[in-house]
Scaffold this active site. Structure first.
Site, PDB file in Angstrom:
ATOM      1  NE  ARG A   1      -1.935  -6.517  -9.985  1.00 32.28           N
ATOM      2  CZ  ARG A   1      -1.938  -7.546  -8.975  1.00 32.28           C
ATOM      3  NH1 ARG A   1      -1.760  -8.564  -9.419  1.00 32.28           N
ATOM      4  NH2 ARG A   1      -2.509  -7.178  -7.853  1.00 32.28           N
TER       5      ARG A   1
ATOM      6  NE  ARG B   1      -7.080  -6.587 -10.685  1.00 35.94           N
ATOM      7  CZ  ARG B   1      -6.416  -6.227  -9.632  1.00 35.94           C
ATOM      8  NH1 ARG B   1      -5.836  -7.160  -8.733  1.00 35.94           N
ATOM      9  NH2 ARG B   1      -5.553  -5.025  -9.574  1.00 35.94           N
TER      10      ARG B   1
ATOM     11  CD  GLU C   1      -3.375  -2.300  -2.950  1.00 33.75           C
ATOM     12  OE1 GLU C   1      -2.754  -3.863  -2.994  1.00 33.75           O
ATOM     13  OE2 GLU C   1      -4.254  -2.188  -2.326  1.00 33.75           O
TER      14      GLU C   1
ATOM     15  NE  ARG D   1     -14.906  -5.785  -1.368  1.00 34.40           N
ATOM     16  CZ  ARG D   1     -15.040  -6.785  -0.715  1.00 34.40           C
ATOM     17  NH1 ARG D   1     -13.950  -6.911   0.161  1.00 34.40           N
ATOM     18  NH2 ARG D   1     -16.027  -7.514  -0.759  1.00 34.40           N
TER      19      ARG D   1
ATOM     20  CE  LYS E   1      -6.567   0.959  -0.618  1.00 33.87           C
ATOM     21  NZ  LYS E   1      -6.138   0.146  -1.854  1.00 33.87           N
TER      22      LYS E   1
ATOM     23  CG  ASN F   1      -0.039  -5.771  -5.550  1.00 33.78           C
ATOM     24  OD1 ASN F   1      -0.721  -6.258  -4.488  1.00 33.78           O
ATOM     25  ND2 ASN F   1      -0.701  -4.864  -6.309  1.00 33.78           N
TER      26      ASN F   1
ATOM     27  CE  LYS G   1      -3.655  -2.670   0.808  1.00 39.56           C
ATOM     28  NZ  LYS G   1      -2.780  -3.928   0.757  1.00 39.56           N
TER      29      LYS G   1
ATOM     30  CG  ASP H   1      -3.327  -3.381  -7.702  1.00 37.95           C
ATOM     31  OD1 ASP H   1      -2.958  -4.190  -8.449  1.00 37.95           O
ATOM     32  OD2 ASP H   1      -3.769  -4.041  -6.589  1.00 37.95           O
TER      33      ASP H   1
END
Length: 315
Positions: free
Chosen positions: A210, A225, A281, A233, A160, A283, A125, A273
């Site tokens: 992504r 997504r 984000e 979400r 979050k 990842n 994050k 993301d």
């Protein structure tokens, strides 16, 4: 031929149609590399040397039976090995200690993907905020009053924790929500834990993209997504639908901002993301979406990764 050693969650429980680690193992085996599966919790230091309790592994793209394990035995780390660190979050104390063990393995000559120090340094994050030019307005704080003021300033925000994955414990809230106070109190544990607040991006309706980076360079397609029904979400684990798309100019610009630093830090395989025009984000622990993109576009992303791995470390 390399010895490819995988540290992952229990292989018997994966869903091979969607599992990126499994795609990597299939590709490594196809290239003739030897596979070794580390028993969960099987990393250790013995006399200052990094070792693993590992078994020879064979994989098959068959949902009726996708792996065969040999006998577990101690395995010392050293040259000629590639370690795929693919254990899913949360990034807890045990994960942290495993990165220290893998740091010793790296010093012994094993190639660790991704770099253990980078795994420690890049909270998924917070890492996005190293590139503020790419991010929406964001506040990270333990102070409930500051977080509430930020939410009211922006009208609608996403809230979050810093250690979640798969869409867990993510809230959309803001002006007019009678639950805002309790959400903030819960996320911060009454002001004892950091939480992240980010301006809500309406473009989430078109998908949370992504983007995969290999040695800092983006794969040409991303997986959007897309939230389903009344869900905001997009995470696949939260029921989102995956739709492949070519990268936009903005996607490539974001990748160009982030990629060189990831490569410099030895982060060989990274998932960004992106919602609309914004990075949300970075990842680094176990990025996914390879199987979906391969299936939709006839790609071999794990092949691209192993081309890079076989060329040697970037640092």
């Amino acid at each position: 031929m390399l010895d490819v050693i995988v540290v992952m969650d229990p292989i018997a429980q994966i869903k091979i149609a969607k599992d990126t680690t499994f795609a990597m193992l299939l590709e490594a085996q196809r290239r003739g590399h030897r596979l070794h599966y580390v028993r969960p919790g099987g990393l250790a230091l013995r006399g200052g040397a990094a070792v693993a309790e590992a078994a020879p592994l064979q994989v098959r793209d068959d949902k009726a039976g996708w792996f065969t394990l040999g006998e577990f035995a101690p395995l010392a780390f050293g040259p000629g090995q590639v370690v795929l660190m693919r254990k899913d979050p949360p990034f807890d104390g045990e994960y942290l200690y495993d990165t220290h063990v893998l740091g010793v393995a790296q010093q012994a000559g094993a190639q660790v993907v991704n770099d253990p120090q980078g795994l420690r340094d890049f909270n998924e994050k917070l890492a996005a905020l190293l590139f503020p030019q790419c991010c929406p307005p964001t506040l990270v704080s333990r102070d409930v009053r500051d977080l509430k003021a930020f939410a009211l300033e922006h009208g609608q925000v996403v809230l979050k924790p810093l250690d979640g994955m798969g869409g867990r414990s993510i809230f959309r809230s803001g002006t007019g929500d009678p639950n805002l106070n309790v959400i903030l109190e819960t996320l911060t544990d009454g002001g004892r834990r950091l939480a992240l607040a980010q301006r809500f991006i309406p473009d989430i309706s078109a998908g949370d993209k992504r983007i995969l980076l290999i040695d800092g360079e983006p794969v040409d397609y991303c997986l959007a997504r897309i939230p389903q029904g009344d869900e905001f979400r997009g995470n696949l684990a939260a029921g989102g639908r995956g739709e492949g798309r070519p990268l936009s100019e903005r996607d490539r610009w974001i990748a160009a901002q982030v990629g060189p630093e990831m490569k410099r830090r030895g982060m060989r395989f990274v998932g960004l993301d992106v919602i609309g025009d914004y990075l949300t984000e970075v990842n680094v622990t176990s990025p996914t979406c390879v199987r979906e993109l391969d299936a939709q576009f006839g790609l071999n992303i794990a092949g691209q990764l192993f081309d890079a791995i076989e060329a040697g470390p970037t640092r």
